[in-house]
Design a protein around this motif. Structure first.
Motif, PDB file in Angstrom:
ATOM      1  N   VAL A  27      46.545  35.148  62.333  1.00 44.21           N
ATOM      2  CA  VAL A  27      46.239  35.819  63.088  1.00 44.21           C
ATOM      3  C   VAL A  27      45.948  36.378  64.227  1.00 44.21           C
ATOM      4  O   VAL A  27      46.956  37.656  64.616  1.00 44.21           O
ATOM      5  N   PRO A  28      44.270  36.702  64.334  1.00 47.11           N
ATOM      6  CA  PRO A  28      44.045  39.022  64.812  1.00 47.11           C
ATOM      7  C   PRO A  28      45.063  38.335  66.161  1.00 47.11           C
ATOM      8  O   PRO A  28      44.760  38.421  67.114  1.00 47.11           O
ATOM      9  N   GLY A  29      45.479  39.982  66.124  1.00 46.54           N
ATOM     10  CA  GLY A  29      46.190  39.713  67.780  1.00 46.54           C
ATOM     11  C   GLY A  29      47.556  39.142  67.936  1.00 46.54           C
ATOM     12  O   GLY A  29      47.734  39.259  69.601  1.00 46.54           O
ATOM     13  N   VAL A  30      47.731  38.305  67.602  1.00 45.61           N
ATOM     14  CA  VAL A  30      48.642  37.402  67.054  1.00 45.61           C
ATOM     15  C   VAL A  30      49.415  37.016  66.517  1.00 45.61           C
ATOM     16  O   VAL A  30      49.396  37.687  65.608  1.00 45.61           O
ATOM     17  N   ASP A  31      50.929  37.638  66.804  1.00 48.75           N
ATOM     18  CA  ASP A  31      51.919  37.463  65.818  1.00 48.75           C
ATOM     19  C   ASP A  31      52.749  36.464  65.807  1.00 48.75           C
ATOM     20  O   ASP A  31      53.752  36.038  67.225  1.00 48.75           O
ATOM     21  N   LEU A  32      52.620  35.293  65.062  1.00 48.51           N
ATOM     22  CA  LEU A  32      53.180  33.862  65.947  1.00 48.51           C
ATOM     23  C   LEU A  32      54.772  33.604  65.068  1.00 48.51           C
ATOM     24  O   LEU A  32      55.510  33.213  65.401  1.00 48.51           O
ATOM     25  N   SER A  33      55.558  35.226  64.426  1.00 53.63           N
ATOM     26  CA  SER A  33      56.933  34.808  64.164  1.00 53.63           C
ATOM     27  C   SER A  33      57.434  35.492  65.423  1.00 53.63           C
ATOM     28  O   SER A  33      58.564  35.015  65.199  1.00 53.63           O
ATOM     29  N   GLU A  34      56.935  35.580  66.753  1.00 54.40           N
ATOM     30  CA  GLU A  34      57.702  36.414  67.471  1.00 54.40           C
ATOM     31  C   GLU A  34      57.905  34.961  68.698  1.00 54.40           C
ATOM     32  O   GLU A  34      58.493  35.248  69.415  1.00 54.40           O
ATOM     33  N   GLN A  87      59.802  31.743  68.202  1.00 52.94           N
ATOM     34  CA  GLN A  87      60.667  31.206  67.799  1.00 52.94           C
ATOM     35  C   GLN A  87      62.212  31.580  68.824  1.00 52.94           C
ATOM     36  O   GLN A  87      62.805  31.816  69.709  1.00 52.94           O
ATOM     37  N   GLU A  88      62.495  29.474  68.595  1.00 50.19           N
ATOM     38  CA  GLU A  88      63.989  29.388  68.860  1.00 50.19           C
ATOM     39  C   GLU A  88      64.560  30.948  69.192  1.00 50.19           C
ATOM     40  O   GLU A  88      65.095  31.590  67.329  1.00 50.19           O
ATOM     41  N   GLY A  89      65.632  31.248  69.723  1.00 56.15           N
ATOM     42  CA  GLY A  89      66.762  32.389  69.826  1.00 56.15           C
ATOM     43  C   GLY A  89      65.395  33.850  70.085  1.00 56.15           C
ATOM     44  O   GLY A  89      66.478  34.725  70.312  1.00 56.15           O
ATOM     45  N   LYS A  90      64.480  33.582  70.495  1.00 58.21           N
ATOM     46  CA  LYS A  90      64.047  35.148  70.637  1.00 58.21           C
ATOM     47  C   LYS A  90      63.183  34.720  71.802  1.00 58.21           C
ATOM     48  O   LYS A  90      62.861  34.187  72.860  1.00 58.21           O
ATOM     49  N   PRO A  91      63.626  36.395  72.030  1.00 55.68           N
ATOM     50  CA  PRO A  91      63.041  36.467  73.590  1.00 55.68           C
ATOM     51  C   PRO A  91      61.198  35.853  73.853  1.00 55.68           C
ATOM     52  O   PRO A  91      60.284  35.957  72.948  1.00 55.68           O
ATOM     53  N   ALA A  92      60.632  34.622  74.720  1.00 56.26           N
ATOM     54  CA  ALA A  92      59.937  34.171  75.150  1.00 56.26           C
ATOM     55  C   ALA A  92      58.436  35.360  74.844  1.00 56.26           C
ATOM     56  O   ALA A  92      58.569  36.049  76.525  1.00 56.26           O
ATOM     57  N   PRO A  93      57.593  35.711  74.451  1.00 60.52           N
ATOM     58  CA  PRO A  93      56.852  36.751  74.640  1.00 60.52           C
ATOM     59  C   PRO A  93      55.926  36.749  76.078  1.00 60.52           C
ATOM     60  O   PRO A  93      55.539  35.829  76.120  1.00 60.52           O
ATOM     61  N   ASP A  94      56.223  38.271  76.807  1.00 60.20           N
ATOM     62  CA  ASP A  94      55.206  37.713  78.415  1.00 60.20           C
ATOM     63  C   ASP A  94      53.644  37.822  78.151  1.00 60.20           C
ATOM     64  O   ASP A  94      53.579  37.713  77.121  1.00 60.20           O
ATOM     65  N   GLY A 150      41.694  31.213  74.933  1.00 59.51           N
ATOM     66  CA  GLY A 150      42.930  30.516  73.869  1.00 59.51           C
ATOM     67  C   GLY A 150      44.320  31.099  73.534  1.00 59.51           C
ATOM     68  O   GLY A 150      44.669  30.737  72.613  1.00 59.51           O
ATOM     69  N   THR A 151      44.453  32.784  73.903  1.00 62.42           N
ATOM     70  CA  THR A 151      44.888  33.429  73.275  1.00 62.42           C
ATOM     71  C   THR A 151      46.296  32.540  73.409  1.00 62.42           C
ATOM     72  O   THR A 151      47.452  33.095  71.951  1.00 62.42           O
ATOM     73  N   ILE A 152      46.759  32.807  74.739  1.00 61.78           N
ATOM     74  CA  ILE A 152      48.334  32.579  74.959  1.00 61.78           C
ATOM     75  C   ILE A 152      48.730  31.005  74.520  1.00 61.78           C
ATOM     76  O   ILE A 152      49.302  30.998  73.336  1.00 61.78           O
ATOM     77  N   GLY A 153      47.740  30.287  74.756  1.00 59.21           N
ATOM     78  CA  GLY A 153      48.293  28.864  73.226  1.00 59.21           C
ATOM     79  C   GLY A 153      47.927  28.673  71.809  1.00 59.21           C
ATOM     80  O   GLY A 153      49.336  28.055  71.126  1.00 59.21           O
ATOM     81  N   THR A 154      46.795  29.607  71.445  1.00 59.36           N
ATOM     82  CA  THR A 154      47.383  30.299  69.677  1.00 59.36           C
ATOM     83  C   THR A 154      48.887  30.946  69.422  1.00 59.36           C
ATOM     84  O   THR A 154      49.023  30.750  68.783  1.00 59.36           O
ATOM     85  N   GLN A 155      49.155  31.846  69.825  1.00 64.48           N
ATOM     86  CA  GLN A 155      50.240  32.324  70.209  1.00 64.48           C
ATOM     87  C   GLN A 155      51.288  31.589  69.952  1.00 64.48           C
ATOM     88  O   GLN A 155      52.448  31.673  69.332  1.00 64.48           O
ATOM     89  N   GLY A 215      65.263  34.358  79.624  1.00 65.32           N
ATOM     90  CA  GLY A 215      63.843  34.871  78.797  1.00 65.32           C
ATOM     91  C   GLY A 215      63.855  34.485  77.361  1.00 65.32           C
ATOM     92  O   GLY A 215      62.714  35.228  76.501  1.00 65.32           O
ATOM     93  N   ILE A 216      64.816  33.671  76.753  1.00 64.24           N
ATOM     94  CA  ILE A 216      64.843  33.401  75.556  1.00 64.24           C
ATOM     95  C   ILE A 216      64.627  31.859  75.151  1.00 64.24           C
ATOM     96  O   ILE A 216      65.309  30.968  76.546  1.00 64.24           O
ATOM     97  N   ILE A 217      63.421  32.145  73.964  1.00 70.90           N
ATOM     98  CA  ILE A 217      62.542  30.370  73.931  1.00 70.90           C
ATOM     99  C   ILE A 217      64.456  29.765  73.286  1.00 70.90           C
ATOM    100  O   ILE A 217      65.194  29.767  72.450  1.00 70.90           O
TER     101      ILE A 217
END
Length: 197
Positions: free
Chosen positions: A49-56, A58-65, A153-158, A174-176
């Motif tokens: 998705v343009p402008g969104v990194d879906l891989s960030e 994930q469980e164990g990673k910091p929740a994107p602000d 809709g960008t945060i829901g997509t992210q 702040g970790i998922i």
């Protein structure tokens, strides 16, 4: 002469039909393989998705602000809640499972807001029925936790909220720690938040 041409045309047509039927089963496997390949490519394409990194997300990673405006008109960032356990929820007013979940969320919030637990219920405003509908919903259910509006809709997509409700449990650092698709009840929320720091 016309009868001969007609006979030849019928014979050629019969040969063509037989050739297509004999050739098609061999080609059918190739078509199925290419269809499967196209389907897998389309799944991969949706992950880009343009402008969104879906891989960030994930469980164990910091929740994107992110930063959004709440229904009350205040600007909030997810990082504002750092130091607390957070249930980050994505919902809409027209969603029956969201309607079933909201009373549980409100009860859980009232019991735990003084214990370092927050609920941040992001409304997918770009998919919802307008601000007045959201305000009516919040009033009807007596919701008192923060409700940021995802108007673009960008945060829901992210956060991959493709099925709602979708929730993330985020620890005080702040970790998922968990992603939940579907509605939760108070016991489930308690179990998920008690098991993290």
């Amino acid at each position: 002469m016309n009868k001969n041409l007609l006979s030849i045309a019928i014979i050629l047509l019969a040969v063509a039909i037989i050739a297509v039927n004999v050739w098609n089963p061999q080609n059918k496997e190739t078509n199925e393989e290419s269809t499967d390949l196209a389907a897998s490519e389309s799944v991969t394409a949706t992950e880009d998705v343009p402008g969104v990194d879906l891989s960030e997300v994930q469980e164990g990673k910091p929740a994107p602000d992110f930063e959004l405006t709440t229904l009350a008109g205040e600007t909030v960032k997810l990082s504002d809640y750092q130091g607390k356990k957070v249930i980050l929820n994505f919902w809409a007013t027209w969603c029956p499972p969201c309607k079933a979940e909201m009373p549980h969320m409100q009860n859980f919030y009232e019991e735990n807001k003084d214990k370092g637990v927050e609920i941040v219920a992001v409304n997918l405003t770009d998919l919802d029925n307008g601000r007045s509908e959201i305000e009516s919903f919040v009033k009807e259910y007596g919701l008192s936790f923060d409700i940021p509006l995802d108007e673009k809709g960008t945060i829901g997509t992210q956060y991959q909220a493709f099925t709602i409700p979708t929730s993330y449990v985020i620890d005080s650092n702040g970790i998922i720690t968990q992603k939940i698709i579907g509605p939760m009840d108070e016991n489930m929320m308690a179990d998920l938040t008690e098991s993290i720091q």
